[in-house]
Motif scaffolding. Structure first.
Motif, mmCIF file in Angstrom:
data_model
loop_
_atom_site.group_PDB
_atom_site.id
_atom_site.type_symbol
_atom_site.label_atom_id
_atom_site.label_comp_id
_atom_site.label_asym_id
_atom_site.label_seq_id
_atom_site.Cartn_x
_atom_site.Cartn_y
_atom_site.Cartn_z
ATOM 1 N N UNK A 100 0.822 -1.209 0.000
ATOM 2 C CA UNK A 100 0.000 0.000 0.000
ATOM 3 C C UNK A 100 0.858 1.262 0.000
ATOM 4 N N UNK A 101 2.057 1.169 0.557
ATOM 5 C CA UNK A 101 2.959 2.322 0.619
ATOM 6 C C UNK A 101 3.774 2.439 -0.662
ATOM 7 N N UNK A 102 3.905 3.645 -1.176
ATOM 8 C CA UNK A 102 4.838 3.878 -2.276
ATOM 9 C C UNK A 102 6.240 4.000 -1.686
ATOM 10 N N UNK A 103 7.238 3.937 -2.532
ATOM 11 C CA UNK A 103 8.613 4.048 -2.057
ATOM 12 C C UNK A 103 8.861 5.414 -1.429
ATOM 13 N N UNK A 104 8.296 6.455 -2.012
ATOM 14 C CA UNK A 104 8.488 7.800 -1.448
ATOM 15 C C UNK A 104 7.826 7.926 -0.086
ATOM 16 N N UNK A 105 6.677 7.269 0.108
ATOM 17 C CA UNK A 105 6.030 7.294 1.421
ATOM 18 C C UNK A 105 6.825 6.482 2.432
ATOM 19 N N UNK A 106 7.364 5.351 1.980
ATOM 20 C CA UNK A 106 8.180 4.525 2.875
ATOM 21 C C UNK A 106 9.455 5.257 3.281
ATOM 22 N N UNK A 107 9.980 6.085 2.377
ATOM 23 C CA UNK A 107 11.191 6.847 2.686
ATOM 24 C C UNK A 107 11.009 7.696 3.938
ATOM 25 N N UNK A 155 9.552 -2.885 6.200
ATOM 26 C CA UNK A 155 8.495 -2.044 5.650
ATOM 27 C C UNK A 155 8.330 -2.393 4.182
ATOM 28 N N UNK A 156 7.126 -2.811 3.801
ATOM 29 C CA UNK A 156 6.868 -3.163 2.415
ATOM 30 C C UNK A 156 6.539 -1.907 1.619
ATOM 31 N N UNK A 157 7.114 -1.796 0.422
ATOM 32 C CA UNK A 157 6.897 -0.618 -0.420
ATOM 33 C C UNK A 157 6.878 -1.027 -1.882
ATOM 34 N N UNK A 158 6.060 -0.338 -2.668
ATOM 35 C CA UNK A 158 6.018 -0.597 -4.107
ATOM 36 C C UNK A 158 6.830 0.469 -4.830
ATOM 37 N N UNK A 159 7.409 0.073 -5.939
ATOM 38 C CA UNK A 159 8.250 0.987 -6.706
ATOM 39 C C UNK A 159 7.430 1.941 -7.562
ATOM 40 N N UNK A 160 6.412 1.432 -8.203
ATOM 41 C CA UNK A 160 5.652 2.287 -9.109
ATOM 42 C C UNK A 160 4.560 1.527 -9.793
ATOM 43 N N UNK A 161 4.108 1.997 -10.958
ATOM 44 C CA UNK A 161 2.955 1.392 -11.623
ATOM 45 C C UNK A 161 3.278 0.139 -12.424
ATOM 46 N N UNK A 162 4.547 -0.261 -12.491
ATOM 47 C CA UNK A 162 4.923 -1.470 -13.221
ATOM 48 C C UNK A 162 5.690 -2.418 -12.317
ATOM 49 N N UNK A 163 5.759 -3.677 -12.724
ATOM 50 C CA UNK A 163 6.529 -4.676 -11.984
ATOM 51 C C UNK A 163 7.873 -4.850 -12.679
#
Length: 260
Positions: free
Chosen positions: A185-192, A225-233
Motif C-alpha cells: 500500500x505504501x509507495x517508495x516515497x512514502x516509505x522513505x 516495511x513493504x513498499x512498491x516501486x511504481x505502476x509497473x513490476x
C-alpha cells in the motif's frame, strides 16, 4: 576528475603510510592491467585506493609489463555518506541477480547480501556456495573499480529466509529494511519518510517468482516495511537498482560533491 582506480595490494607500500610527494611501486595484476590493458605510461595520472575511503592521486614515473612506479600528488580520505544503503538480493536465474549486484555497486551501495528465497530457482549448496560467493565478491570489486569508488562495498554471507527474518528482527534503530512488494500500500516515497533517519537502509528484492506471501508476512512481522516501486513490476535485475537510485536522490547522495 575521475581517474582509473587500482587497489593498492600487498606489492604496494601501505597506502596509509604515503603522503604527498611520496613514492611507491605497484606490481602484479593491478599493475599489469594499468600498463597492459589500459596502456597507461610515464606521466599518466591514476588513483590508488584501499577500499576503505583512502584515495591517493598519483602520477606514473616508470613502467614495465607488470610493474609501475608512482609519485603521490594528493591524499584524500573520503567519508561514507550519512545514509548508507544495502542490497539483499534473492538468487535469480539467468544472471539477473548478478546484474542487480553490479548496478547496485555502481549506484553506491555499501553492503550486499545474497538471499536464498523460497522461490529462488538458483541455489547455492555445497561447492556452489563457495563459487557463488567468490563470483559475487569479484563482481563487487570490479564494479567498484569501474565506478571509481574509494569506499568498496562489503559482501555479507548468504542467508535463507529464516535467517533473513532473524537479521531483520535483530536490526537496531539505525538500520531499516525495505521490502519491495508490487502489492504494498505504501509507495517508495512514502516509505522513505519512515526510514529517512536510519544510517543504513537495506533494500530486499525477491527472485523472478516474487517474494512468497509467507516470507512477506514474516519479514513485515520482523520489522521490514513493504513498499512498491511504481505502476509497473520490474525484473529482479532492475528492481533493486531502480529503488537504490530513487532512494539515493531522496537521501541527497546524488548531491554529494566529493567522490564515494
Amino acid at each position: 576528475m575521475f581517474l582509473p582506480v587500482f587497489l593498492g595490494d600487498d606489492s604496494c607500500p601501505p597506502l596509509s603510510a604515503l603522503q604527498a610527494k611520496g613514492r611507491g611501486s605497484l606490481k602484479g595484476a593491478e599493475a599489469a592491467h594499468a600498463v597492459g590493458s589500459l596502456r597507461l605510461g610515464v606521466g599518466d595520472p591514476l588513483d590508488l585506493v584501499d577500499g576503505r575511503g583512502l584515495r591517493l592521486r598519483c602520477q606514473i614515473l616508470a613502467t614495465d609489463k607488470s610493474y609501475l612506479e608512482f609519485e603521490v600528488l594528493e591524499v584524500m580520505r573520503l567519508p561514507l555518506p550519512h545514509t548508507q544503503f544495502g542490497l539483499i538480493q534473492a538468487l535469480s536465474k539467468g544472471g539477473r541477480d548478478e546484474q542487480a549486484v553490479e548496478s547496485a555497486v555502481e549506484l553506491g551501495v555499501s553492503r550486499v547480501r545474497p538471499w536464498a528465497a523460497q522461490r529462488s530457482i538458483v541455489q547455492w549448496k555445497g561447492q556452489k556456495l563457495q563459487r557463488g560467493s567468490r563470483k559475487w565478491l569479484s563482481l563487487l570489486q570490479a564494479a567498484a573499480k569501474q565506478s571509481r569508488r574509494a569506499n568498496w562495498p562489503r559482501l555479507d554471507s548468504l542467508a535463507d529466509s529464516r535467517q533473513l527474518r532473524e537479521i531483520i528482527s535483530s536490526g537496531s534503530g539505525e538500520e531499516k529494511f525495505l521490502l519491495l512488494d508490487p502489492d504494498a500500500s505504501l509507495s517508495l516515497s512514502e516509505a522513505w519518510e519512515q526510514v529517512c533517519q536510519a544510517k543504513m537502509i537495506q533494500v530486499i528484492v525477491g527472485p523472478e517468482g516474487g517474494v512468497s506471501p509467507q516470507e512477506t508476512a514474516d519479514f513485515r512481522a520482523a520489522g521490514a516495511i513493504a513498499a512498491r516501486l511504481g505502476p509497473t513490476v520490474l525484473r529482479s535485475s532492475s528492481a533493486g537498482p531502480a529503488a537504490l537510485a530513487a532512494l539515493g536522490l531522496c537521501s541527497g547522495l546524488w548531491s554529494r560533491k566529493e567522490s564515494l
